[in-house]
Design an enzyme around this catalytic site. Structure first.
Site, PDB file in Angstrom:
ATOM      1  N   ASP A   1     -30.906  18.065  13.870  1.00 29.05           N
ATOM      2  CA  ASP A   1     -30.192  16.746  13.229  1.00 29.05           C
ATOM      3  C   ASP A   1     -30.887  15.765  14.152  1.00 29.05           C
ATOM      4  OD1 ASP A   1     -28.008  14.969  12.686  1.00 29.05           O
ATOM      5  OD2 ASP A   1     -27.045  16.699  11.961  1.00 29.05           O
TER       6      ASP A   1
ATOM      7  N   HIS B   1     -30.191  12.651   8.754  1.00 33.12           N
ATOM      8  CA  HIS B   1     -30.165  13.482  10.037  1.00 33.12           C
ATOM      9  C   HIS B   1     -31.522  14.011  10.391  1.00 33.12           C
ATOM     10  CE1 HIS B   1     -25.618  13.269   9.669  1.00 33.12           C
ATOM     11  NE2 HIS B   1     -25.717  13.329   8.406  1.00 33.12           N
TER      12      HIS B   1
ATOM     13  N   GLU C   1     -25.341  12.104   3.603  1.00 35.63           N
ATOM     14  CA  GLU C   1     -25.174  10.842   4.614  1.00 35.63           C
ATOM     15  C   GLU C   1     -26.455   9.955   4.697  1.00 35.63           C
ATOM     16  OE1 GLU C   1     -21.313  11.751   7.224  1.00 35.63           O
ATOM     17  OE2 GLU C   1     -22.992  12.523   7.976  1.00 35.63           O
TER      18      GLU C   1
END
Ligand SMILES: *[C@@H]1O[C@H](CO)[C@@H](O)[C@H](O)[C@H]1NC(C)=O
Ligand SMILES: *[C@@H]1O[C@H](CO)[C@@H](O)[C@H](O)[C@H]1NC(C)=O
Ligand SMILES: *[C@@H]1O[C@H](CO)[C@@H](O)[C@H](O)[C@H]1NC(C)=O
Ligand SMILES: *[C@@H]1O[C@H](CO)[C@@H](O)[C@H](O)[C@H]1NC(C)=O
Length: 591
Positions: free
Chosen positions: A253, A307, A378
């Protein structure tokens, strides 16, 4: 009869055999029980509501442990997850983990693996038996395992069914393949209970079982906080004990990059929290093997293009340009959903070659590579929209900076990343998992993602129409119901904790394209010390939902859930308790 037998529901040690010699043996056991049982306070009885209730030791109660009572009290035994169809005798035999004779009839390689599974079975039995596991002179128990498939592959078409039965005192496990047989042996291990100084086991049973959903998974996030290989093994132990079959490993991440890539050592050298907090090829190979013996396949996720930050900062120094942008940028709320920021740079064509090397190094370590998770959640468009080289790239394509232009750019990234994966495998038949995102909304998904290639992992609340809408458009889904199966909730912001009942009662949409579901253990607020307790036994509650999908709710499962928690603890997993021990000892009295 080979075994010392006593018919449990009638009287504790009423030997059901007539022969004089066996009666002598029974007397011996009564002696052993009393001797090994000094100081024991309680016995148990099965009441008319099929609940095991504690009684004074001097009473006439039948069972010397609540676990023993649980095995025979009521219709459901101590199984977790509950098998599809079964019956069992209520007669016990005394057993010892060292006194099982296995006969494995299976092709070469899977047979070798199964021999190791027998070792797992044996240690699970030792765990139940406790520290004073007395080998006295128990008879041997014969177990015959038969399966014909020579393949060790596990995918959504694998038939994980098994038949477990007793014929002439011998246990038989008959399955199409290794995985079904392994599940059968797990079920057998759930037919034992501690007895003073030893173990008892049900004398006979018939179990016909198969899972409801082919995909039953747990997500572990080792990027926000690092978990040791040992800690990950404990999660795999819990998974095997509950018949979960996929570990979704969110290995990287923006916070850290602990995977040591052979061709790209800079990713971890500049991305790990320390030189110790990494996963080497050897670690991963070891975990893949460990998982396999527990019926679990590991799916790797390299989340992209968002990420991704720490670990990706060396591009300019290596003359590859910016591989990622917005790395650690502040104020972070403008550039990402969670600090620290970072998104891969879709305008830099070197990114795709680097991804290919990374995919190569990861998939090299996996026995099967036709299923891979590419993340895809995201994206914060403002990061890309404030990066000059990305804006220039869009303009050079004759595009502007609207949301749809950026979604096209994201779609282009995904297409190019997939093309690299396909190049690597030499075919276009692999399946890629992606999180639901702005790219998977019903108005745009068909423009970017081919339903033949992509399985969408939805992570919306149970009331959200997205899963049904995507099913209607022909997509296959793995469902992670955000308001039930996000195990990190309750530890941050305004989120609430979902107890095991909420997890258990989360029934998924029934549809042939729902492959199953996943409980997600994000680790922003979790380190190794609390890992077991946060995952277990809640992940086991999801496991029964996914394996059996019972029409009943958690109230019917309660006693078995408590037993499963106890089982996990005995197997070395620090599962959280669900109740005061008094309630474990007095079933149904605290509901
Ligand atoms: C149980 O029975 C034994 C022997 O009959 C006796 O010695 C003991 O005191 C009794 N214990 C209790 C708690 O009544
Ligand atoms: C289970 O059911 C089968 C088939 O109905 C029967 O033959 C067997 O005796 C039963 N076994 C037990 C342990 O009740
Ligand atoms: C690793 O990063 C350094 C800069 O930190 C760079 O000089 C080097 O070329 C990179 N190595 C590779 C193999 O890309
Ligand atoms: C990108 O930035 C430009 C200029 O600030 C703005 O007009 C545009 O709306 C932004 N695009 C998106 C998708 O936010």
């Amino acid at each position: 009869m080979n075994h010392l037998i006593f018919n449990a529901p009638q009287r504790l040690l009423s030997c059901s055999m007539q022969k004089r010699s066996l009666i002598v043996l029974c007397a011996f056991v009564i002696g052993a029980a009393v001797a090994g049982n000094e100081g024991q306070l309680w016995k148990w009885t099965c009441n008319s509501k099929n609940q095991c209730i504690r009684q004074e030791y001097n009473s006439s109660a039948e069972y010397l442990s609540v676990e023993m009572c649980r095995l025979v009290c009521g219709n459901y035994g101590a199984f977790w997850p509950i098998p599809r169809q079964f019956n069992r005798s209520t007669v016990f035999v005394k057993v010892h983990p060292n006194r099982f004779n296995f006969k494995i009839d299976a092709p070469g390689k899977p047979k070798k693996y199964f021999e190791e599974v027998v070792g797992v079975f044996q240690s699970n039995l030792f765990a139940e038996c406790g520290p004073n596991c007395n080998e006295a002179d128990e008879q041997f128990v014969n177990v015959e395992v038969t399966f014909t498939s020579g393949s060790m592959d596990l995918d959504w078409t694998t038939d994980e069914s098994y038949r477990l039965q007793t014929t002439d005192g011998t246990w038989q496990i008959i399955a199409p393949n290794f995985y079904g047989a392994r599940h059968g042996l797990e079920t057998l291990s759930q037919m034992v209970a501690p007895y003073p100084d030893g173990l008892v086991m049900l004398k006979s049973a018939l179990v016909l079982d198969k899972p409801y959903y082919p995909h039953r998974s747990l997500l572990l996030d080792t990027a926000r906080n690092y978990f040791s290989v040992k800690a990950i093994k404990r999660q795999l132990d819990g998974m095997g004990s509950s018949k979960l079959n996929y570990l979704h490993w969110h290995i990287t991440d923006s916070q850290s990059f602990p995977f040591v890539s052979k061709q790209l050592p800079n990713l971890s050298a500049l991305g790990a929290y320390s030189d110790k907090q990494v996963y080497t090829a050897a670690d991963i190979t070891e975990l893949v093997h460990y998982a396999l013996l527990r019926g679990v396949r590991i799916i790797m996720e390299v989340d992209a293009p968002a990420h991704a930050g720490n670990g990706w900062q060396w591009g300019p120094a290596a003359n590859l340009g910016n591989l990622a942008v917005c790395i650690n940028q502040q104020p972070w709320r403008q550039y990402c959903v969670e600090a620290p920021c970072g998104q891969l740079n879709p305008a830099n064509q070197n990114v795709y070659d680097v991804l290919k090397m990374l995919y190569n190094d990861l998939t090299d370590l996996l026995p099967q590579n036709e299923l891979f998770h590419m993340g895809g959640d995201e994206i914060v468009l403002n990061c890309w929209n404030t990066t000059q080289e990305i804006i220039d790239y869009l303009h050079a394509q004759g595009k502007g900076q609207t949301k749809s232009d950026f979604l096209d750019l994201w779609g282009e990234f995904q297409e190019k990343a997939l093309a690299k994966y396909d190049e690597l495998l030499g075919h276009k038949d692999s399946t890629i998992m992606l999180w639901s995102s702005e790219l998977t909304t019903t108005d745009v998904i068909q423009k970017y993602l081919d339903p033949k290639r992509y399985v969408i992992q939805t992570w919306v609340p149970s009331t959200d129409p997205l899963p049904n809408d995507l099913l209607n458009k022909g997509y296959r889904l793995v469902i992670s119901t955000k308001n039930a199966w996000y195990l990190d909730h309750g530890f941050w912001g305004t989120t609430t904790y979902y107890g095991w009942r909420t997890v258990y009662n989360n029934k998924l949409t029934s549809h042939k394209n729902v492959l199953g579901g996943e409980v997600c253990m994000w680790s922003e607020f979790l380190s190794e010390e609390a890992l077991d307790g946060r995952v277990w036994p809640r992940a086991a509650a999801a496991a029964e939902r996914l394996w059996a999908n019972p029409s009943t709710k958690s109230d019917v499962a309660e006693s078995r859930m408590h037993r499963q928690r106890e089982r996990l603890v005995k197997r070395g997993i620090e599962a959280e308790t669900l109740t005061p021990q008094w309630c474990y000892q007095n079933e149904g009295q605290c509901g």
